[in-house]
Design an enzyme around this catalytic site. Structure first.
Site, PDB file in Angstrom:
ATOM      1  CB  ALA A  63      -0.871  -0.010   1.256  1.00 31.96           C
ATOM      2  N   GLY A 102       0.565  -5.179   0.663  1.00 31.37           N
ATOM      3  CA  GLY A 102      -0.632  -5.214  -0.179  1.00 31.37           C
ATOM      4  C   GLY A 102      -0.329  -5.695  -1.579  1.00 31.37           C
TER       5      GLY A 102
HETATM    6  N1  T1G Z   1       4.599   3.437   0.179  1.00 32.30           N
HETATM    7  C1  T1G Z   1       5.077   4.661  -0.136  1.00 32.30           C
HETATM    8  N2  T1G Z   1       6.363   4.903  -0.494  1.00 32.30           N
HETATM    9  C2  T1G Z   1       7.200   3.846  -0.498  1.00 32.30           C
HETATM   10  C3  T1G Z   1       6.776   2.533  -0.166  1.00 32.30           C
HETATM   11  C4  T1G Z   1       5.406   2.352   0.184  1.00 32.30           C
HETATM   12  N3  T1G Z   1       4.913   1.159   0.481  1.00 32.30           N
HETATM   13  N4  T1G Z   1       7.861   1.716  -0.260  1.00 32.30           N
HETATM   14  C5  T1G Z   1       8.893   2.470  -0.641  1.00 32.30           C
HETATM   15  N5  T1G Z   1       8.508   3.745  -0.790  1.00 32.30           N
HETATM   16  C6  T1G Z   1       9.355   4.865  -1.219  1.00 32.30           C
HETATM   17  C7  T1G Z   1      10.456   5.163  -0.224  1.00 32.30           C
HETATM   18  O1  T1G Z   1       9.985   6.034   0.799  1.00 32.30           O
HETATM   19  C8  T1G Z   1      11.487   5.806  -1.123  1.00 32.30           C
HETATM   20  O2  T1G Z   1      11.031   7.137  -1.366  1.00 32.30           O
HETATM   21  C9  T1G Z   1      11.345   5.053  -2.445  1.00 32.30           C
HETATM   22  O3  T1G Z   1      10.024   4.469  -2.411  1.00 32.30           O
HETATM   23  C10 T1G Z   1      12.377   3.956  -2.615  1.00 32.30           C
HETATM   24  O4  T1G Z   1      12.303   3.152  -1.430  1.00 32.30           O
HETATM   25  C11 T1G Z   1      -2.754  -3.180   3.007  1.00 32.30           C
HETATM   26  C12 T1G Z   1      -1.229  -2.060   4.952  1.00 32.30           C
HETATM   27  C13 T1G Z   1      10.271  -1.947  -1.692  1.00 32.30           C
HETATM   28  C14 T1G Z   1      12.158  -3.136  -0.523  1.00 32.30           C
HETATM   29  O5  T1G Z   1       6.335  -1.981   4.035  1.00 32.30           O
HETATM   30  O6  T1G Z   1      10.562  -2.261   1.960  1.00 32.30           O
HETATM   31  O7  T1G Z   1       0.832  -2.813   2.231  1.00 32.30           O
HETATM   32  O8  T1G Z   1      13.041   8.298  -0.398  1.00 32.30           O
HETATM   33  O9  T1G Z   1      14.643   3.657  -0.643  1.00 32.30           O
HETATM   34  O10 T1G Z   1      15.964   0.314  -0.831  1.00 32.30           O
HETATM   35  O11 T1G Z   1      -1.771  -5.011   4.047  1.00 32.30           O
HETATM   36  O12 T1G Z   1      11.081   0.416  -0.215  1.00 32.30           O
HETATM   37  O13 T1G Z   1      12.896   7.857  -2.867  1.00 32.30           O
HETATM   38  O14 T1G Z   1      11.338   9.536  -1.780  1.00 32.30           O
HETATM   39  O15 T1G Z   1      13.274   1.773   0.398  1.00 32.30           O
HETATM   40  O16 T1G Z   1      15.158  -0.263  -3.207  1.00 32.30           O
HETATM   41  C15 T1G Z   1       3.831  -2.688   3.135  1.00 32.30           C
HETATM   42  C16 T1G Z   1       8.154  -0.849   2.148  1.00 32.30           C
HETATM   43  C17 T1G Z   1       3.104  -1.387   3.172  1.00 32.30           C
HETATM   44  C18 T1G Z   1       7.361  -2.115   1.883  1.00 32.30           C
HETATM   45  C19 T1G Z   1      12.593  -1.116  -1.934  1.00 32.30           C
HETATM   46  N6  T1G Z   1       5.019  -2.581   2.313  1.00 32.30           N
HETATM   47  N7  T1G Z   1       9.183  -0.608   1.167  1.00 32.30           N
HETATM   48  O17 T1G Z   1      13.758  -0.789  -1.187  1.00 32.30           O
HETATM   49  O18 T1G Z   1      14.136   1.590  -1.990  1.00 32.30           O
HETATM   50  S1  T1G Z   1       1.685  -1.462   4.203  1.00 32.30           S
HETATM   51  C20 T1G Z   1       6.201  -2.207   2.853  1.00 32.30           C
HETATM   52  C21 T1G Z   1      10.350  -1.324   1.200  1.00 32.30           C
HETATM   53  C22 T1G Z   1       0.633  -2.503   3.364  1.00 32.30           C
HETATM   54  C23 T1G Z   1      -1.450  -3.861   3.290  1.00 32.30           C
HETATM   55  C24 T1G Z   1      -0.526  -3.063   4.139  1.00 32.30           C
HETATM   56  C25 T1G Z   1      11.412  -0.873   0.245  1.00 32.30           C
HETATM   57  C26 T1G Z   1      11.590  -1.785  -0.978  1.00 32.30           C
HETATM   58  P1  T1G Z   1      12.150   8.293  -1.642  1.00 32.30           P
HETATM   59  P2  T1G Z   1      13.648   2.559  -0.815  1.00 32.30           P
HETATM   60  P3  T1G Z   1      14.861   0.184  -1.832  1.00 32.30           P
END
Ligand code: T1G
Length: 689
Positions: A63, A102
């Protein structure tokens, strides 16, 4: 309006490509666009199956975390996933990169999951203080069983495609190069075989142990109590998975939604979402623009093969960067290399590394007995004894040895970097890289910018930090930089309260209840009182303890007594010493009691120090101070760090209470100007306007 989801049709297969850089977060606009494309494809008689894939470097990463805390926008995940799962035609998810949260839940709602060999899947919501809120806690147990589901969802770990295949989370692996073609071929094959549409929800939840025994869940909670202590999300996850075992799918889904909606509104989740973005924000240096030259670091020299030098070396070996490790004697080098090897062998024993990987890493070490061996290094890191004279002498020699364009870094933890830089003719190439012990484990790297440090050197250090798995926090030059300076007041207050007669175990318990892994005095005993060895002109309890051989846990006695299982207990000797030192220093008994009062004494001065670090320009932003505390001193992540926690309390209340405490306990409770200004405006740290 950018096209977020676009469709193409090839031989009866509709391909919907999602494109929402940088990680295809399933934002409301993307959900709406995908819903439209799906509805069209499912209504089109020419379409026999649908493939959903993503442009860019990864499948949907979850998400859009920025949407939490705001009014939910349609379509909901539930609506979108119901359309997929109940579709009259097979829907196939084609996964590359990391399908997380998500994103993986969307794939689980599809009838099939095709993954590229290097893809990973996972449900990391627990790291945000949440649980999978779009069916993950109900579909995963139906595919892998209750016990495996509990491990996957409470750990939030990323699962390699091969393991996911063996667990039944995905249906087939395909070569990285042609995921799209392979997914289309897979879809054609599904159609040819009769277009079956298997649904995870239709599987019976099975358990390794007899499904009627709820002991699975209480056992799992008990076994992980230490790891989950203080966190709310793991217990909610256990309840959601138990609902998957006990309830029909729709009721289980409703239970999951209720648990998610509770968690997303908690201060814990707000704190952990703050930390998620703060870690990424920390890498940004406003005056070092994105097009600043990044220097190529292909070889590193480390001076000093002691605890810090060895740990620092391992970070670069792990990233595949060769290291020349320099010491004064062959014996010192051999000792340092042996410690590195022992550390890796311990990792092999835990099953997290192979013996071949150890040899690969060890093969990247070149021992050196002379600084001249560093002549070709792109980066040299000095990690020797904390003496300004010794460091200045080394940097003077490096100045004559290191090649032009080499970065010269010191791992000093509190010395003046500018004085070190002045020992060279190239201060613009000198920077601080302050690692935290154990350097191969702690993720914080304080990048200390000297007065003369050039922008490409700063930019290169910040980028290199991420390459070696660290979170960089930029610091100006001051005593203790950010993390050590920030936490020093907590120790000072703990020791002041001890002399006022507050029992040390009450002080430690207040910190542990707040969420620290251990209290102040427990930590001192763990590190070793002789190691800490603070020089002080007046008598101190620590000095007395060291003098009588009570060096801490390693000697079975320090502030506390320890039994042979290292359980601490109050020591009569320590209590007597405390009374004696207090009397000598004329400190009158004035014990503090009650957790709130103890925390105010211990942590408000930390908040105040964080405000000073900001107003002096030592740290770039409040969230950097939080990250330094969390990653450098294990500040509980679900508190968000000292300044985020202060915002949640309210700076007005903190300033008012500090003013009361200032009269009794001195200037550590004199609120600094920035803190007062923010409080007067009713604002918090890091809040604009
Ligand atoms: N939402 C918004 N922005 C995100 C994002 C996300 N889920 N994931 C990453 N970004 C942004 C991050 O802030 C950064 O922004 C850029 O993308 C690159 O990220 C309904 C409720 C995918 C492994 O927790 O683990 O789904 O700094 O530097 O090192 O059940 O991002 O460039 O402006 O981390 O290559 C669950 C979180 C959400 C995954 C990539 N998902 N993301 O790592 O790049 S809750 C997560 C990560 C949800 C559902 C529930 C990592 C990555 P900027 P990065 P990376």
């Amino acid at each position: 309006m950018t096209i977020l989801a676009a469709s193409a049709l090839t031989g009866g297969i509709a391909i919907i490509t999602l494109d929402n850089p940088p990680v295809n977060a399933l934002s409301a606009p993307l959900r709406a666009s995908l819903l439209r494309e799906l509805q069209q494809a499912l209504a089109d008689s020419a379409v026999e199956a649908v493939v959903i894939l993503c442009a860019g470097r990864t499948f949907i990463a979850g998400a859009d975390i920025t949407e939490f805390g705001k009014a939910p926008q349609p379509p909901s995940f539930a609506e979108l996933f119901a359309l997929i799962e109940q579709a009259p035609k097979p829907v196939i998810a084609a996964i590359h990169g990391t399908a997380l949260g998500g994103g993986f839940e969307l794939a689980l709602a599809c009838h099939y999951r095709v993954a590229a060999e290097t893809a990973k899947v996972g449900l990391p919501e627990v790291h945000l203080g949440l649980l999978p809120g779009a069916g993950g806690t109900q579909r995963v147990p139906r595919l892998v069983g209750a016990e495996a589901a509990l491990d996957i969802i409470t750990s939030g770990r990323q699962i390699r495609a091969k393991e996911a295949l063996s667990l039944g989370l995905i249906d087939t692996l395909v070569p990285d190069g042609n995921l799209r073609e392979s997914a289309i071929a897979f879809a054609r094959d599904v159609v040819a075989r009769g277009s079956a549409r298997p649904r995870a929800r239709d599987h019976e939840v099975w358990t390794v142990v007899d499904r009627k025994r709820p002991v699975i869940f209480s056992d799992f909670a008990a076994k992980n109590a230490r790891r989950f202590k203080g966190f709310a999300a793991p217990d909610a996850i256990i309840a959601a998975v138990q609902a998957a075992v006990d309830l029909p799918f729709e009721e289980g889904l409703a239970r999951e939604t209720a648990l998610f909606e509770h968690l997303v509104a908690t201060p814990q989740s707000a704190a952990q979402r703050h930390v998620f973005f703060a870690e990424r924000e920390a890498a940004r240096v406003p005056d070092v623009s994105a097009d600043t030259e990044i220097l190529d670091i292909r070889s590193v020299g480390v001076i000093g093969a002691g605890t810090m030098g060895g740990g620092i070396t391992m970070n670069f070996l792990n990233a595949g960067i060769p290291v020349t490790l320099v010491e004064m004697t062959q014996e010192a080098i051999d000792r340092g290399v042996a410690v590195i090897r022992r550390n890796y062998e311990a990792t092999v024993r835990k099953g997290r590394m192979s013996a071949e990987q150890v040899e690969q890493r060890m093969g990247l070490i070149s021992p050196g007995l002379d600084l001249a061996t560093l002549a070709d290094a792109d980066l040299v890191i000095e990690a020797v004894y904390e003496s300004l004279d010794v460091k200045r002498e080394i940097f003077g020699k490096l100045d004559r040895i290191a090649k032009p364009g080499a970065i010269l870094a010191s791992n000093t933890s509190f010395l003046d970097l500018n004085r070190i830089a002045e020992a060279t003719s190239r201060p613009e190439w000198v920077i601080g890289l302050h690692f935290f012990s154990p350097a191969n484990v702690m993720r914080l790297l304080e990048v200390v910018r000297g007065a003369a440090t050039a922008k490409p050197v700063v930019a290169t250090a910040m980028r290199l930090a991420k390459r070696i798995g660290k979170v960089p926090v930029l610091s100006g030059v001051c005593d203790g930089f950010i993390a050590n300076r920030l936490l020093a007041p907590r120790g000072a207050q703990a020791e002041a309260m001890m002399l006022e007669g507050t029992p040390i175990d009450a002080i430690d318990r207040a910190l542990v209840e707040y969420g620290f892994a251990m209290g102040h005095f427990q930590m001192m005993d763990l590190v070793g009182l002789d190691v800490i060895g603070r020089d002080s002109t007046e008598r101190t309890v620590m000095g007395e303890l060291v003098a009588c051989g009570r060096l801490g846990q390693k000697r079975g006695a320090g502030y506390y007594d320890y039994d042979d299982t290292r359980r601490p207990s109050e020591s009569g000797i320590t209590s007597e010493l405390i009374r004696d030192v207090a009397a000598t220093r004329g400190i009158r008994p004035d014990a503090t009691s009650g957790d709130e009062a103890l925390l105010a004494r211990l942590l408000y001065p930390v908040v105040n120090e964080g405000a000073k670090i900001l107003e002096e320009g030592i740290a770039l932003r409040a969230s950097d101070v939080d990250i330094a505390a969390i990653l450098g001193y294990n500040w509980p992540v679900y508190r968000g760090g000292p300044l985020f926690w202060a915002n949640q309390i309210g700076l007005g209340r903190i300033v008012a209470e500090m003013r009361e405490l200032e009269g009794r306990y001195g200037e550590a409770f004199c609120p600094t100007d920035l803190l007062v200004r923010l409080a007067d405006k009713g604002r918090g740290f890091g809040e604009t306007a």
